[in-house]
Design an enzyme around this catalytic site. Structure first.
Site, PDB file in Angstrom:
ATOM      1  N   GLU A  33      43.599  14.845  -7.044  1.00 28.29           N
ATOM      2  CA  GLU A  33      44.472  14.522  -6.103  1.00 28.29           C
ATOM      3  C   GLU A  33      45.637  15.606  -5.871  1.00 28.29           C
ATOM      4  O   GLU A  33      46.254  16.133  -7.115  1.00 28.29           O
ATOM      5  CB  GLU A  33      45.187  13.277  -6.658  1.00 28.29           C
ATOM      6  CG  GLU A  33      46.502  12.771  -6.178  1.00 28.29           C
ATOM      7  CD  GLU A  33      47.350  11.913  -7.173  1.00 28.29           C
ATOM      8  OE1 GLU A  33      48.636  11.885  -7.179  1.00 28.29           O
ATOM      9  OE2 GLU A  33      46.590  10.980  -7.801  1.00 28.29           O
ATOM     10  N   THR A  62      50.981  10.045  -3.687  1.00 29.60           N
ATOM     11  CA  THR A  62      52.293   9.890  -3.085  1.00 29.60           C
ATOM     12  C   THR A  62      52.010   9.577  -1.557  1.00 29.60           C
ATOM     13  O   THR A  62      52.913  10.142  -1.082  1.00 29.60           O
ATOM     14  CB  THR A  62      53.321  11.294  -3.240  1.00 29.60           C
ATOM     15  OG1 THR A  62      53.091  11.461  -4.598  1.00 29.60           O
ATOM     16  CG2 THR A  62      54.704  10.658  -3.268  1.00 29.60           C
ATOM     17  N   LYS A 122      46.787   1.370 -10.240  1.00 31.59           N
ATOM     18  CA  LYS A 122      47.428   2.464 -10.925  1.00 31.59           C
ATOM     19  C   LYS A 122      48.471   1.910 -11.252  1.00 31.59           C
ATOM     20  O   LYS A 122      49.652   1.506 -10.926  1.00 31.59           O
ATOM     21  CB  LYS A 122      47.744   3.606  -9.658  1.00 31.59           C
ATOM     22  CG  LYS A 122      48.911   4.531 -10.274  1.00 31.59           C
ATOM     23  CD  LYS A 122      49.402   5.504  -9.190  1.00 31.59           C
ATOM     24  CE  LYS A 122      50.429   6.247  -9.468  1.00 31.59           C
ATOM     25  NZ  LYS A 122      50.731   7.203  -8.294  1.00 31.59           N
ATOM     26  N   GLY A 152      52.731   8.835 -18.684  1.00 31.16           N
ATOM     27  CA  GLY A 152      52.811   8.673 -20.186  1.00 31.16           C
ATOM     28  C   GLY A 152      51.591   8.498 -20.679  1.00 31.16           C
ATOM     29  O   GLY A 152      51.460   8.150 -21.855  1.00 31.16           O
ATOM     30  N   GLY A 172      49.090  14.047 -14.713  1.00 30.50           N
ATOM     31  CA  GLY A 172      49.797  15.257 -14.283  1.00 30.50           C
ATOM     32  C   GLY A 172      50.403  16.206 -14.681  1.00 30.50           C
ATOM     33  O   GLY A 172      49.601  17.351 -14.975  1.00 30.50           O
ATOM     34  N   SER A 173      51.581  16.162 -15.321  1.00 30.33           N
ATOM     35  CA  SER A 173      51.878  17.411 -16.073  1.00 30.33           C
ATOM     36  C   SER A 173      51.115  17.981 -17.352  1.00 30.33           C
ATOM     37  O   SER A 173      51.379  19.052 -17.616  1.00 30.33           O
ATOM     38  CB  SER A 173      53.616  17.204 -16.528  1.00 30.33           C
ATOM     39  OG  SER A 173      53.642  15.922 -17.315  1.00 30.33           O
TER      40      SER A 173
END
Length: 201
Positions: A33, A62, A122, A152, A172-173
């Protein structure tokens, strides 16, 4: 193996997205994504789709509007992920034959998303709901509903989320941060896959 992991490449640029995606796919993650608040995100999606040849599910995150769904569809994307639950966005996504993963946090949002035709849910922000929130939500959802924890969730707690009935994750991160090299991303992707495979063999 089709792992239930969506790699979220927030901030990636069109010039770096293809080599980074290659390393993610080599590690064994086949859902990617590009959030639309990344630089020239639609162009990144277009390049990924052109390079991909069906090896991965490519799309956008997003996504907030029907117009954005159209833009991703026109670029060849097949995955729409949102931070919120907008029935119009969900319905339009499904009408175009794409996967729809809206963000939900409450049972009200969850049922609204499912009624609109969402592919899966989600749970976001996952770190606010926690595995306990996932478990409580699962008790009222229709059997077979796919729920991914996003925000998280990572290699250090896949086991806790798995025990709470999470079907998969958006990462993500933990897999990509702005400025990381393809080699850095590969190392993180390998760690994520190893941890995931222990919980979901």
């Amino acid at each position: 193996m089709d792992r239930a992991i969506i790699a979220i490449l927030r901030g990636v640029t069109p010039d770096e997205v293809v080599p980074i995606a290659h390393e993610i796919m080599k590690a064994g993650i086949t859902k990617i994504e590009v959030p639309l608040n990344s630089p020239d995100a639609v162009e990144s999606i277009r390049r990924l789709v052109k390079d991909n040849a069906g090896r991965a599910l490519i799309g956008a995150g997003t996504v907030l509007t029907v117009a954005q769904v159209e833009a991703v569809h026109d670029a060849g994307g097949k995955l729409i992920v949102s931070p919120n639950c907008d029935p119009e966005v969900i319905a339009h996504t499904k009408a175009l034959g794409m996967e729809s993963w809206p963000g939900i946090f409450t049972p009200t949002e969850a049922f609204s998303a499912l009624q609109a035709g969402a592919t899966g849910l989600k749970l976001f922000p996952g770190n606010m709901a926690g595995p306990g929130g996932m478990k409580a939500l699962r008790a009222v959802l229709p059997s077979g509903t796919q729920v991914y924890a996003v925000g998280g969730a990572g290699p250090e707690n896949f086991d806790q989320w798995g025990a709470a009935s999470a079907d998969g994750f958006g990462i993500g991160s933990a897999i990509y941060k702005l400025g990381m090299s393809a080699a850095d991303v590969r190392a993180r992707a390998d760690e994520i896959v190893t941890a995931y495979d222990k919980v979901f063999p």
